[in-house]
Design an enzyme around this catalytic site. Structure first.
Site, short mmCIF file in Angstrom:
data_model
loop_
_atom_site.label_atom_id
_atom_site.label_comp_id
_atom_site.label_asym_id
_atom_site.label_seq_id
_atom_site.Cartn_x
_atom_site.Cartn_y
_atom_site.Cartn_z
N GLY A 261 33.78 23.67 64.45
CA GLY A 261 33.18 24.91 63.94
C GLY A 261 33.69 26.06 64.79
O GLY A 261 34.78 25.98 65.36
N CYS A 264 37.11 30.33 65.27
CA CYS A 264 38.58 30.24 65.19
C CYS A 264 39.09 29.11 64.31
O CYS A 264 39.78 29.36 63.32
CB CYS A 264 39.16 30.10 66.59
SG CYS A 264 38.96 31.57 67.57
C1 UDX Z 1 39.73 27.33 69.85
C2 UDX Z 1 41.02 26.91 70.56
O1 UDX Z 1 40.79 25.69 71.29
C3 UDX Z 1 41.51 28.01 71.49
O2 UDX Z 1 42.75 27.65 72.06
C4 UDX Z 1 41.66 29.30 70.68
O3 UDX Z 1 42.07 30.36 71.49
C5 UDX Z 1 40.36 29.65 69.99
O4 UDX Z 1 39.95 28.56 69.16
P1 UDX Z 1 37.14 27.43 70.47
O5 UDX Z 1 36.90 28.03 69.13
O6 UDX Z 1 36.45 28.02 71.66
O7 UDX Z 1 38.70 27.46 70.82
O8 UDX Z 1 36.71 25.90 70.34
P2 UDX Z 1 37.36 24.50 70.68
O9 UDX Z 1 37.10 24.13 72.08
O10 UDX Z 1 38.76 24.45 70.23
O11 UDX Z 1 36.47 23.54 69.75
C6 UDX Z 1 36.46 23.72 68.34
C7 UDX Z 1 35.55 22.77 67.66
O12 UDX Z 1 36.11 21.46 67.59
C8 UDX Z 1 34.16 22.61 68.26
O13 UDX Z 1 33.21 22.64 67.22
C9 UDX Z 1 34.20 21.23 68.90
O14 UDX Z 1 32.92 20.63 68.96
C10 UDX Z 1 35.14 20.50 67.96
N1 UDX Z 1 35.82 19.37 68.58
C11 UDX Z 1 36.69 19.57 69.60
C12 UDX Z 1 35.61 18.07 68.08
O15 UDX Z 1 34.82 17.87 67.16
N2 UDX Z 1 36.27 17.02 68.66
C13 UDX Z 1 37.13 17.19 69.70
O16 UDX Z 1 37.69 16.18 70.16
C14 UDX Z 1 37.35 18.49 70.19
#
Ligand code: UDX
Length: 439
Positions: A261, A264
């Site tokens: 979610g 981004c």
């Molecule tokens: C993301 C990018 O990682 C970052 O480089 C960019 O600049 C902005 O977008 P962010 O939106 O802060 O960052 O979240 P991120 O840490 O990427 O996690 C995104 C989503 O994926 C979260 O909902 C997280 O719970 C989910 N996720 C992440 C998973 O479900 N499984 C995983 O293994 C990793």
């Protein structure tokens, strides 16, 4: 070397950018048309939660290098680099990116732009935006203007580390002068070993959406694997661990669960899909469509598990643990846990949501959000872990078992030790974890 800078747009990205630039020794004017936001930041209060940033904001305000204003001041004529950090949300009812804040801020800035200044885009934008801004500024000012793009890769929750020790710096430059300025700006980081890649603006604009779409694809891939594991009685957690040890695959972004979610990943996948479609890359566009579909399917799978435990959910109390889209942030944009909460609410369940930092917000129509875990869990018929906040790992199944009405739990993020909870009398279902049938 220190620069005079301005940061336009004080959302999550712009506020972090302004504080970090001041920390790096530059003078910074942060601009946002939202007066309340400017007042809050000027008094040292962040408008969102980010570990360590509030302390650094206070320090930088005291240093005298950082200040915030609600209108474009005359001093902007002295500024060397203007950082464009305004929001680029999805247009309403479409996956097109809304560039109006970029256009409006560039138009406002044009009146105060010195001919030598560099305008540096930081927001995530579709290909060709830097060129569009350059044309606009040249028309407005009547002279050729330098515009470069510098996508940011910081993640919420680790913004300071990601800004001061990034894995890479990408600069999109279409002229030598801009490249020289940006190499000077980032010299302290490149001297400490951070790689800097210079490329044309079009390529740099694609790097961000391609990177985020790849991360999203990894998450959806493991979630697709999870649907298979669930039905054949295998464990996605063990499977992912085994897969991730292959360095060509890597273990990061391979955690299955409720899916991605935030502000981004969902937006960037949809935006990139749109660009792929326009470019005639329809097979790739379908891949990205599947990434989004698989992501949404995890919410449906969670609701299915809830109905397996309690076939008639109307009138039942459900405690959702976690409102933010991931831990260490108070951002609830496209939070899968809140989507589950809303869906349950729609079918008549009494939903209470716990979150350690998210505050009650009008957008959460009808849902109770509280940081008091006892209150949320009291007499619950079902508990769903929706966000992997570290505190949920520490929950004691025996203590919790005394508060709830029924010991039913769905682990949507692979947080708890399932056998330990089962030993305490809980019936546990976990996304991605099928029940092995022995014999
Ligand atoms: C993301 C990018 O990682 C970052 O480089 C960019 O600049 C902005 O977008 P962010 O939106 O802060 O960052 O979240 P991120 O840490 O990427 O996690 C995104 C989503 O994926 C979260 O909902 C997280 O719970 C989910 N996720 C992440 C998973 O479900 N499984 C995983 O293994 C990793």
């Amino acid at each position: 070397m220190s620069f005079k800078t301005s940061v336009i747009g004080l959302g999550y990205l712009g506020t972090t950018q302004a504080v970090i630039l001041a920390k790096m020794g530059h003078s910074v004017i942060g601009i946002d048309t939202d007066k309340a936001k400017v007042e809050s930041l000027s008094s040292g209060k962040l408008t969102f939660f980010e570990p360590g940033l509030a302390e650094m904001l206070g320090e930088m305000l005291s240093s005298g290098r950082l200040r915030f204003v609600a209108s474009y001041p005359e001093e902007l004529r002295e500024v060397d680099i203007h950082f464009l950090c305004v929001g680029t949300p999805r247009e309403e009812n479409s996956d097109e990116v809304d560039l109006s804040a970029i256009i409006d801020s560039a138009t406002a800035l044009a009146k105060f732009l010195s001919p030598d200044a560099l305008v540096l885009g930081r927001s995530t934008v579709p290909v060709g935006t830097a060129e569009k801004v350059r044309r606009l500024l040249s028309e407005e000012t009547g002279s050729k203007q330098k515009v470069a793009w510098n996508p940011e890769f910081l993640s919420e929750g680790t913004a300071i580390r990601d800004s001061l020790k990034p894995e890479r710096i990408v600069i999109g430059v279409d002229d030598k002068e801009s490249e020289t300025i940006l190499r000077q700006l980032y010299k302290p980081l490149t001297d400490s070993g951070v790689p800097l890649l210079a490329m044309d603006t079009r390529t740099s604009e694609l790097v961000k959406v391609a990177s985020n779409s790849f991360l999203a694809t990894k998450v959806s891939f493991i979630n697709g694997v999870a649907s298979v594991a669930e039905s054949v009685g295998a464990s996605t957690t063990l499977l992912a661990e085994a897969m991730g040890l292959d360095p060509r695959i890597g273990s990061q972004f391979l955690r299955n669960g409720l899916g991605f979610g935030g502000g981004c990943l969902p937006k960037d996948v949809a935006g990139f899909q749109m660009q792929a479609q326009k470019a005639g890359a329809s097979e790739f566009a379908s891949l990205l469509q599947s990434v989004s579909n698989i992501n949404r399917s995890r919410v449906q799978q969670t609701l299915k598990l809830a109905e397996t435990l309690i076939p008639e959910l109307s009138g039942k109390s459900v405690a959702i643990l976690g409102a933010s889209f991931k831990p260490n942030t108070d951002d609830t944009r496209e939070s899968p846990g809140l989507t589950v909460a809303r869906e349950l609410f729609k079918i008549g369940a009494l939903v209470a949501v716990h979150d350690p930092v998210v505050k009650l917000d009008n957008s959460l129509e009808g849902l109770v959000v509280s940081s008091e875990l006892d209150l949320v869990i009291k007499e619950a018929d079902l508990v769903i872990i929706a966000t992997d906040w570290p505190t949920y790992k520490e929950l004691d199944p025996f203590v919790l078992g005394k508060t709830v009405r029924s010991k039913y739990l769905i682990d949507g993020r692979g947080v708890i030790d399932i056998p330990g909870w089962q030993a305490a009398g809980w019936t546990v279902l976990a996304l991605g974890e099928g029940t092995p049938s022995h014999g």
